[in-house]
Design a protein around this motif. Structure first.
Motif, short mmCIF file in Angstrom:
data_model
loop_
_atom_site.label_atom_id
_atom_site.label_comp_id
_atom_site.label_asym_id
_atom_site.label_seq_id
_atom_site.Cartn_x
_atom_site.Cartn_y
_atom_site.Cartn_z
N LYS A 63 70.61 -3.51 73.16
CA LYS A 63 70.20 -2.91 74.61
C LYS A 63 71.42 -2.26 75.44
CE LYS A 63 67.46 -5.34 77.21
NZ LYS A 63 66.19 -4.73 77.22
N LYS A 64 72.66 -2.82 75.25
CA LYS A 64 73.81 -1.98 75.95
C LYS A 64 73.80 -0.52 75.27
CE LYS A 64 76.38 -6.24 76.70
NZ LYS A 64 78.03 -6.98 76.63
N LEU A 65 73.47 -0.39 74.28
CA LEU A 65 73.80 0.82 73.43
C LEU A 65 72.61 1.82 73.78
CD1 LEU A 65 75.68 -0.09 70.06
CD2 LEU A 65 76.39 1.20 72.14
N ASP A 66 71.68 1.25 74.52
CA ASP A 66 70.32 1.82 74.89
C ASP A 66 69.55 2.41 73.76
OD1 ASP A 66 68.79 3.04 76.86
OD2 ASP A 66 69.37 5.00 76.49
N PHE A 67 69.46 1.53 72.78
CA PHE A 67 68.49 1.46 72.05
C PHE A 67 67.11 1.03 72.15
CE2 PHE A 67 72.09 1.03 68.93
CZ PHE A 67 72.14 2.18 68.22
N LYS A 68 66.10 1.89 72.06
CA LYS A 68 64.76 1.76 72.41
C LYS A 68 63.75 1.18 71.44
CE LYS A 68 65.63 3.58 76.41
NZ LYS A 68 65.85 2.51 77.61
N THR A 69 64.03 1.41 70.12
CA THR A 69 63.13 1.06 68.98
C THR A 69 63.74 0.07 67.99
OG1 THR A 69 61.63 3.14 69.10
CG2 THR A 69 61.60 1.81 67.26
N LEU A 70 63.30 -1.15 67.82
CA LEU A 70 64.10 -2.00 66.87
C LEU A 70 62.98 -1.86 65.73
CD1 LEU A 70 65.35 -5.51 67.92
CD2 LEU A 70 63.89 -5.17 65.77
N TYR A 71 63.50 -1.95 64.38
CA TYR A 71 62.84 -1.95 63.23
C TYR A 71 63.11 -3.26 62.53
CZ TYR A 71 61.76 3.15 63.18
OH TYR A 71 61.21 4.32 63.21
N LEU A 72 62.09 -4.10 62.18
CA LEU A 72 62.13 -5.07 61.49
C LEU A 72 62.14 -4.91 59.91
CD1 LEU A 72 60.00 -7.67 63.28
CD2 LEU A 72 62.38 -7.36 63.65
N HIS A 73 63.48 -4.91 59.44
CA HIS A 73 63.68 -4.57 58.04
C HIS A 73 64.33 -5.39 57.00
CE1 HIS A 73 64.73 -0.52 55.65
NE2 HIS A 73 63.90 -0.13 56.40
N GLY A 74 64.53 -5.15 55.80
CA GLY A 74 65.13 -5.87 54.91
C GLY A 74 65.72 -5.06 53.65
N GLY A 75 65.91 -5.53 52.57
CA GLY A 75 64.94 -6.60 52.00
C GLY A 75 63.32 -6.30 52.58
N GLU A 76 62.89 -7.53 52.33
CA GLU A 76 61.35 -7.39 52.86
C GLU A 76 61.26 -8.38 54.09
OE1 GLU A 76 57.62 -7.44 54.03
OE2 GLU A 76 58.48 -5.86 52.70
N PRO A 77 60.88 -7.84 55.41
CA PRO A 77 61.14 -8.63 56.51
C PRO A 77 60.04 -9.85 56.68
CG PRO A 77 60.20 -6.49 57.15
CD PRO A 77 60.91 -6.43 55.60
N THR A 78 59.14 -9.72 55.78
CA THR A 78 57.88 -10.62 56.04
C THR A 78 58.41 -12.00 55.19
OG1 THR A 78 56.69 -9.82 54.34
CG2 THR A 78 56.21 -9.15 56.49
N VAL A 79 59.42 -11.80 54.25
CA VAL A 79 59.76 -13.27 53.56
C VAL A 79 60.77 -13.97 54.52
CG1 VAL A 79 59.45 -12.06 51.28
CG2 VAL A 79 61.69 -11.99 52.38
N HIS A 80 60.89 -13.64 55.56
CA HIS A 80 61.95 -14.47 56.52
C HIS A 80 60.75 -15.15 57.29
CE1 HIS A 80 64.84 -15.72 59.55
NE2 HIS A 80 65.54 -14.86 59.20
N ARG A 81 61.06 -16.64 57.37
CA ARG A 81 60.21 -17.43 57.90
C ARG A 81 60.17 -17.14 59.43
NH1 ARG A 81 63.34 -23.20 57.24
NH2 ARG A 81 65.17 -22.81 58.67
N ASP A 82 61.05 -16.84 59.93
CA ASP A 82 61.09 -16.56 61.37
C ASP A 82 60.67 -15.27 62.08
OD1 ASP A 82 61.78 -19.38 62.09
OD2 ASP A 82 63.80 -18.79 61.64
N VAL A 83 60.22 -14.54 60.90
CA VAL A 83 59.82 -12.95 61.29
C VAL A 83 59.16 -12.81 62.59
CG1 VAL A 83 57.98 -12.69 59.72
CG2 VAL A 83 59.25 -10.66 60.78
N VAL A 84 58.17 -13.72 62.83
CA VAL A 84 57.05 -13.70 63.90
C VAL A 84 57.74 -14.05 65.14
CG1 VAL A 84 54.78 -14.80 65.11
CG2 VAL A 84 55.00 -14.05 62.68
#
Length: 279
Positions: A63-84
């Motif tokens: 946020k401080k660097l003014d990023f507007k879009t955050l990508y959930l990435h990996g590896g494979e992000p959906t194997v992370h149990r807390d992705v939701v």
């Protein structure tokens, strides 16, 4: 179009850039449930998961660097149990959220539907489960077709998949491989796609996230992974340890053995790419 000045995060867009480059990739984990030969991540399958504290801290930096879009990435992000949970946290902070996925964890994707703004499926032949009806999804769904001559020997074979996805209301982008390892180096060229680049008027070529791109007649973007227009482009990511990087470390580039035929093919495009780089 973006204003043509250096962004707060240090990115300098190319004059032909067609998208907002205030994007940051959160590598939630190096774990993955596939083994794609063209994978750009050198640490894939090495484990590690980003914890909530590091995720929240990294969001603050973004946020401080003014990023507007955050990508959930990996590896494979959906194997992370807390992705939701992480997607909900990012949404609450006002980020536009995109995600790249291999689409295997259907149940997790259904939980993310409507939280993530855009779900991008990395598609290869035979993965028909990724062809989904947009009308059944709240999130925008998009098929990212990884094109090689091994997978799509003819333009007709590629367009059959493109047309199926369009008819389902999906967004579509065709991408050739970024030559970051021996496999991707060998299959980086798709002759019929690259030939179009040489044949079209230069004013129809644009920059898409650092790479040369153009539109098919149906409006689908073709992004050529081996045609850099802005080599100095910073592409930020946060690794599972919470460390911020301004560039991706690509996999196994040191194992590439140059081949005469491929290097000769590259020289055909060099004058065009140099002209476009210097606009």
């Amino acid at each position: 179009m973006l204003p043509r000045h250096q962004l707060k995060c240090g990115i300098v867009p190319h004059p032909l850039e067609d998208e907002d480059l205030r994007q940051i990739y959160f590598l939630l984990t190096y774990a993955c449930n596939k083994a794609c030969p063209y994978c750009i991540e050198p640490n894939v399958h090495s484990g590690k998961y980003m914890n909530e504290k590091k995720f929240i801290t990294a969001m603050g930096i973004a946020k401080k660097l003014d990023f507007k879009t955050l990508y959930l990435h990996g590896g494979e992000p959906t194997v992370h149990r807390d992705v939701v949970k992480y997607a909900k946290l990012a949404k609450a902070e006002g980020f536009h959220i995109n995600m790249f996925t291999n689409g295997i964890h259907q149940n997790m994707l259904e939980q993310l539907d409507g939280i993530v703004d855009e779900i991008r499926f990395s598609y290869e032949p035979g993965l028909e489960f990724m062809l989904k009806n947009q009308s059944e999804w709240k999130s925008r769904i998009k098929l990212y077709i990884m094109a090689t001559t091994e997978s799509y020997p003819t333009e007709y074979s590629l367009m059959k998949v493109v047309d199926k996805a369009i008819n389902l209301g999906m967004g579509v982008k065709v991408r050739t491989l970024n030559p970051v390892n021996p496999y991707a180096y060998k299959f980086q060229f798709v002759p019929y796609l690259h030939r179009h680049l040489l044949e079209m008027p230069e004013e129809e070529i644009f920059c898409n996230g650092n790479k040369a791109a153009y539109k098919m007649t149906n409006g689908v973007t073709v992004r050529l992974g081996n045609m850099q227009l802005n080599p100095g482009h910073l592409k930020y990511n946060v690794d599972p340890d919470g460390v911020l990087h301004s560039r991706f470390t690509h996999s196994n580039k040191n194992l590439i053995v140059p081949e005469h035929v491929i290097e000769a093919e590259k020289t055909l495009f060099q004058p065009l790419i140099e002209r476009l780089r210097n606009i």
